[in-house]
Design a protein around this motif. Structure first.
Motif, PDB file in Angstrom:
ATOM      1  N   MET A 180      -2.064   6.682  12.406  1.00 16.28           N
ATOM      2  CA  MET A 180      -3.410   6.124  12.584  1.00 16.28           C
ATOM      3  C   MET A 180      -3.589   4.851  11.769  1.00 16.28           C
ATOM      4  O   MET A 180      -4.207   3.879  12.232  1.00 16.28           O
ATOM      5  CB  MET A 180      -4.460   7.157  12.186  1.00 16.28           C
ATOM      6  CG  MET A 180      -4.582   8.327  13.138  1.00 16.28           C
ATOM      7  SD  MET A 180      -5.815   9.505  12.513  1.00 16.28           S
ATOM      8  CE  MET A 180      -5.538  10.878  13.635  1.00 16.28           C
ATOM      9  N   THR A 181      -3.034   4.832  10.560  1.00 15.56           N
ATOM     10  CA  THR A 181      -3.143   3.628   9.734  1.00 15.56           C
ATOM     11  C   THR A 181      -2.342   2.481  10.349  1.00 15.56           C
ATOM     12  O   THR A 181      -2.791   1.324  10.334  1.00 15.56           O
ATOM     13  CB  THR A 181      -2.682   3.928   8.304  1.00 15.56           C
ATOM     14  OG1 THR A 181      -3.496   4.974   7.767  1.00 15.56           O
ATOM     15  CG2 THR A 181      -2.817   2.701   7.411  1.00 15.56           C
ATOM     16  N   GLU A 182      -1.177   2.794  10.891  1.00 15.48           N
ATOM     17  CA  GLU A 182      -0.423   1.754  11.597  1.00 15.48           C
ATOM     18  C   GLU A 182      -1.262   1.149  12.714  1.00 15.48           C
ATOM     19  O   GLU A 182      -1.274  -0.076  12.919  1.00 15.48           O
ATOM     20  CB  GLU A 182       0.866   2.329  12.182  1.00 15.48           C
ATOM     21  CG  GLU A 182       1.979   2.576  11.189  1.00 15.48           C
ATOM     22  CD  GLU A 182       3.315   2.834  11.889  1.00 15.48           C
ATOM     23  OE1 GLU A 182       3.460   2.410  13.055  1.00 15.48           O
ATOM     24  OE2 GLU A 182       4.197   3.452  11.272  1.00 15.48           O
ATOM     25  N   ARG A 183      -1.980   2.003  13.444  1.00 14.54           N
ATOM     26  CA  ARG A 183      -2.807   1.510  14.550  1.00 14.54           C
ATOM     27  C   ARG A 183      -3.943   0.626  14.045  1.00 14.54           C
ATOM     28  O   ARG A 183      -4.249  -0.415  14.644  1.00 14.54           O
ATOM     29  CB  ARG A 183      -3.378   2.699  15.334  1.00 14.54           C
ATOM     30  CG  ARG A 183      -4.181   2.283  16.561  1.00 14.54           C
ATOM     31  CD  ARG A 183      -3.260   1.742  17.648  1.00 14.54           C
ATOM     32  NE  ARG A 183      -3.889   0.693  18.433  1.00 14.54           N
ATOM     33  CZ  ARG A 183      -3.428   0.275  19.606  1.00 14.54           C
ATOM     34  NH1 ARG A 183      -2.344   0.812  20.110  1.00 14.54           N
ATOM     35  NH2 ARG A 183      -4.012  -0.700  20.255  1.00 14.54           N
ATOM     36  N   MET A 184      -4.559   1.037  12.942  1.00 12.84           N
ATOM     37  CA  MET A 184      -5.631   0.216  12.368  1.00 12.84           C
ATOM     38  C   MET A 184      -5.103  -1.148  11.944  1.00 12.84           C
ATOM     39  O   MET A 184      -5.777  -2.175  12.136  1.00 12.84           O
ATOM     40  CB  MET A 184      -6.267   0.935  11.176  1.00 12.84           C
ATOM     41  CG  MET A 184      -7.126   2.125  11.555  1.00 12.84           C
ATOM     42  SD  MET A 184      -8.087   2.774  10.163  1.00 12.84           S
ATOM     43  CE  MET A 184      -6.794   3.472   9.143  1.00 12.84           C
ATOM     44  N   LEU A 185      -3.906  -1.182  11.390  1.00 10.74           N
ATOM     45  CA  LEU A 185      -3.321  -2.457  10.985  1.00 10.74           C
ATOM     46  C   LEU A 185      -3.013  -3.329  12.195  1.00 10.74           C
ATOM     47  O   LEU A 185      -3.261  -4.544  12.182  1.00 10.74           O
ATOM     48  CB  LEU A 185      -2.044  -2.216  10.167  1.00 10.74           C
ATOM     49  CG  LEU A 185      -2.274  -1.775   8.726  1.00 10.74           C
ATOM     50  CD1 LEU A 185      -0.985  -1.248   8.113  1.00 10.74           C
ATOM     51  CD2 LEU A 185      -2.831  -2.931   7.885  1.00 10.74           C
ATOM     52  N   ASN A 194      -7.380  10.867   2.457  1.00 12.94           N
ATOM     53  CA  ASN A 194      -6.581  10.059   1.533  1.00 12.94           C
ATOM     54  C   ASN A 194      -5.733   9.006   2.241  1.00 12.94           C
ATOM     55  O   ASN A 194      -5.593   7.884   1.748  1.00 12.94           O
ATOM     56  CB  ASN A 194      -5.655  10.966   0.711  1.00 12.94           C
ATOM     57  CG  ASN A 194      -6.409  11.752  -0.336  1.00 12.94           C
ATOM     58  OD1 ASN A 194      -7.584  11.520  -0.585  1.00 12.94           O
ATOM     59  ND2 ASN A 194      -5.735  12.704  -0.954  1.00 12.94           N
ATOM     60  N   ASN A 195      -5.175   9.377   3.389  1.00 11.94           N
ATOM     61  CA  ASN A 195      -4.206   8.487   4.038  1.00 11.94           C
ATOM     62  C   ASN A 195      -4.797   7.608   5.128  1.00 11.94           C
ATOM     63  O   ASN A 195      -4.267   6.536   5.403  1.00 11.94           O
ATOM     64  CB  ASN A 195      -3.057   9.298   4.634  1.00 11.94           C
ATOM     65  CG  ASN A 195      -2.211   9.981   3.577  1.00 11.94           C
ATOM     66  OD1 ASN A 195      -2.440   9.821   2.387  1.00 11.94           O
ATOM     67  ND2 ASN A 195      -1.248  10.763   4.000  1.00 11.94           N
ATOM     68  N   THR A 196      -5.860   8.059   5.755  1.00 14.69           N
ATOM     69  CA  THR A 196      -6.411   7.310   6.891  1.00 14.69           C
ATOM     70  C   THR A 196      -7.748   6.655   6.531  1.00 14.69           C
ATOM     71  O   THR A 196      -7.884   5.429   6.606  1.00 14.69           O
ATOM     72  CB  THR A 196      -6.576   8.228   8.118  1.00 14.69           C
ATOM     73  OG1 THR A 196      -5.354   8.946   8.341  1.00 14.69           O
ATOM     74  CG2 THR A 196      -6.902   7.419   9.353  1.00 14.69           C
ATOM     75  N   VAL A 197      -8.711   7.455   6.123  1.00 11.21           N
ATOM     76  CA  VAL A 197     -10.040   6.906   5.816  1.00 11.21           C
ATOM     77  C   VAL A 197      -9.960   5.898   4.669  1.00 11.21           C
ATOM     78  O   VAL A 197     -10.532   4.796   4.740  1.00 11.21           O
ATOM     79  CB  VAL A 197     -11.031   8.037   5.486  1.00 11.21           C
ATOM     80  CG1 VAL A 197     -12.375   7.466   5.063  1.00 11.21           C
ATOM     81  CG2 VAL A 197     -11.196   8.980   6.678  1.00 11.21           C
ATOM     82  N   LYS A 198      -9.234   6.251   3.612  1.00 17.80           N
ATOM     83  CA  LYS A 198      -9.148   5.333   2.468  1.00 17.80           C
ATOM     84  C   LYS A 198      -8.316   4.098   2.802  1.00 17.80           C
ATOM     85  O   LYS A 198      -8.585   3.012   2.274  1.00 17.80           O
ATOM     86  CB  LYS A 198      -8.599   6.061   1.245  1.00 17.80           C
ATOM     87  CG  LYS A 198      -9.585   7.079   0.682  1.00 17.80           C
ATOM     88  CD  LYS A 198      -9.089   7.734  -0.591  1.00 17.80           C
ATOM     89  CE  LYS A 198     -10.127   8.728  -1.116  1.00 17.80           C
ATOM     90  NZ  LYS A 198      -9.702   9.345  -2.397  1.00 17.80           N
ATOM     91  N   HIS A 229       0.823  -1.214   0.000  1.00 14.56           N
ATOM     92  CA  HIS A 229       0.000   0.000   0.000  1.00 14.56           C
ATOM     93  C   HIS A 229       0.855   1.261   0.000  1.00 14.56           C
ATOM     94  O   HIS A 229       1.418   1.647   1.019  1.00 14.56           O
ATOM     95  CB  HIS A 229      -0.922  -0.041   1.219  1.00 14.56           C
ATOM     96  CG  HIS A 229      -1.800   1.152   1.380  1.00 14.56           C
ATOM     97  ND1 HIS A 229      -2.259   1.908   0.318  1.00 14.56           N
ATOM     98  CD2 HIS A 229      -2.328   1.730   2.496  1.00 14.56           C
ATOM     99  CE1 HIS A 229      -3.010   2.897   0.771  1.00 14.56           C
ATOM    100  NE2 HIS A 229      -3.062   2.812   2.089  1.00 14.56           N
ATOM    101  N   PHE A 230       0.938   1.901  -1.184  1.00 17.19           N
ATOM    102  CA  PHE A 230       1.697   3.137  -1.338  1.00 17.19           C
ATOM    103  C   PHE A 230       0.796   4.348  -1.607  1.00 17.19           C
ATOM    104  O   PHE A 230       1.277   5.481  -1.557  1.00 17.19           O
ATOM    105  CB  PHE A 230       2.683   3.016  -2.510  1.00 17.19           C
ATOM    106  CG  PHE A 230       3.696   1.941  -2.355  1.00 17.19           C
ATOM    107  CD1 PHE A 230       4.871   2.151  -1.664  1.00 17.19           C
ATOM    108  CD2 PHE A 230       3.480   0.680  -2.909  1.00 17.19           C
ATOM    109  CE1 PHE A 230       5.815   1.147  -1.512  1.00 17.19           C
ATOM    110  CE2 PHE A 230       4.413  -0.332  -2.779  1.00 17.19           C
ATOM    111  CZ  PHE A 230       5.586  -0.106  -2.072  1.00 17.19           C
ATOM    112  N   ALA A 231      -0.464   4.114  -1.954  1.00 15.87           N
ATOM    113  CA  ALA A 231      -1.343   5.217  -2.348  1.00 15.87           C
ATOM    114  C   ALA A 231      -1.544   6.188  -1.191  1.00 15.87           C
ATOM    115  O   ALA A 231      -1.717   5.775  -0.048  1.00 15.87           O
ATOM    116  CB  ALA A 231      -2.696   4.665  -2.811  1.00 15.87           C
ATOM    117  N   GLY A 232      -1.542   7.484  -1.501  1.00 18.36           N
ATOM    118  CA  GLY A 232      -1.768   8.487  -0.460  1.00 18.36           C
ATOM    119  C   GLY A 232      -1.134   9.811  -0.817  1.00 18.36           C
ATOM    120  O   GLY A 232      -0.518   9.965  -1.879  1.00 18.36           O
ATOM    121  N   SER A 233      -1.296  10.773   0.069  1.00 18.87           N
ATOM    122  CA  SER A 233      -0.740  12.113  -0.112  1.00 18.87           C
ATOM    123  C   SER A 233       0.483  12.264   0.783  1.00 18.87           C
ATOM    124  O   SER A 233       0.489  11.778   1.918  1.00 18.87           O
ATOM    125  CB  SER A 233      -1.785  13.169   0.233  1.00 18.87           C
ATOM    126  OG  SER A 233      -2.923  13.041  -0.607  1.00 18.87           O
TER     127      SER A 233
END
Length: 339
Positions: free
Chosen positions: A153-158, A98-102, A78-82
């Motif tokens: 935040m994305t790290e935490r979701m993972l 772009n980086n968290t919700v998506k 997963h590289f997509a984002g701003s």
């Protein structure tokens, strides 16, 4: 590479700078690759013909579900984002979208589709201004901008998803990524770059008149900020080794720094560009920017102990030379668009 089974890999943002290099590395090693990219900042030409390409958004769960099912995707990179830090301060909601919700949407698609392995493009910005340098993965994570928070935040979701579902992940915290594919197949192509080496080679090729040096009074050897620069091809190689590790150890998840463990100051980088180009890049001394740490260097002990990964292009001169070669290719493309 070992004898790990080559699962089909879905690469998000595979038409962008780092994503396109990961795609090249995967294809070179024999992995089947599917790329999804909305081409907002990526380039269709950056995706090789050997990869399957789908234009679309990672938040389009119907599209992602179809790609996972049709191509029997076993892993996601997963590289997509701003990625522009100052923009994240000006427009934080864009970054959280772009980086968290998506990313949350993509993780859900992975879980629903039975994808077992997830590699995430994270950042040293998760550390904010570190208390100690080099900075290790166990350091306090206190980002100083929305970009860093959006990634943390994305790290935490993972982490939470790996605890709840049949999924393992690796979050790779990048330091300063630079350079280009040594074979000239891809490189950093976006306009309005904010990365020092990209800016410097633009100046060296006449695209800019000078390079701004922000801060000359830091407590460093020459007063300018120090950063750990990693070649984009070495970074891509780290993703492949991380993927093999996740497949081999399905109950294990990882968070690892990606850097060389040493830093160069702004002036050292500019001196290197002068040396490689045999041309003096004009410098303009500017005040410090708010929030810039004096030094940001990776403690890379964990990745070296965990993966077989060893840097192959860990020379500042090589990084600059590859970035310069790519910049010249872009200039040629611009001058001969039909060529």
């Amino acid at each position: 590479m070992t004898g790990t089974k080559r699962l089909p890999v879905l690469v998000t943002g595979g038409a962008g700078y780092i994503g396109s290099h990961a795609v090249l590395a995967l294809l070179d090693a024999g992995w089947p690759v599917v790329v999804i990219d909305n081409l907002v900042t990526g380039f269709r030409w950056a995706v090789p013909g050997a990869a399957i390409f789908a234009e679309g958004d990672i938040a389009d769960q119907a599209l992602v579900a179809r790609l996972i099912a049709e191509h029997r995707i076993g892993a996601i990179m997963h590289f997509a984002g701003s990625v522009v830090v100052p923009e994240s301060v000006e427009d934080p909601l864009k970054y959280y979208s772009n980086n968290t919700v998506k990313s949350r949407s993509l993780i859900e698609s992975a879980v629903k589709g039975g994808v077992r392995h997830f590699i995430f493009s994270s950042t040293a910005a998760t550390y904010g201004i570190p208390d100690e340098v080099p900075v290790a993965e166990g350091a306090r994570t206190e980002p100083i901008n929305p970009y860093g928070w959006s990634k943390l935040m994305t790290e935490r979701m993972l982490k939470d998803s790996a605890a709840a579902y049949d999924l393992n992940y690796c979050a790779l915290r990048y330091f300063n990524v630079a350079g280009a594919d040594p074979a000239g197949r891809s490189g950093q192509s976006t306009k309005g770059a904010t990365h020092l080496i990209k800016i410097a080679v633009e100046a060296a090729t006449g695209k800019r008149g000078h390079v701004d040096v922000y801060g000359t009074d830091y407590e460093t050897a020459d007063g300018t900020g120090v950063r750990d620069y990693i070649h984009v091809s070495d970074l891509a190689a780290a993703h492949l080794d991380a993927l093999e590790r996740l497949i081999a150890a399905p109950d294990e998840s990882l968070v690892m720094n990606c850097g060389y463990g040493r830093g160069f100051s702004v002036l050292e980088v500019l001196d290197c560009v002068d040396r490689v180009t045999n041309h003096h890049v004009k410098r303009r001394m500017m005040p410090r920017r708010a929030g810039d740490p004096p030094a940001l260097i990776a403690d890379n002990g964990r990745i070296l102990a965990t993966l077989p990964w060893r840097p192959a292009r860990d020379s500042l001169d090589l990084i600059v030379a590859d970035a310069l070669a790519w910049e010249r290719r872009l200039a040629e493309k611009s001058a001969n668009p039909g060529g």
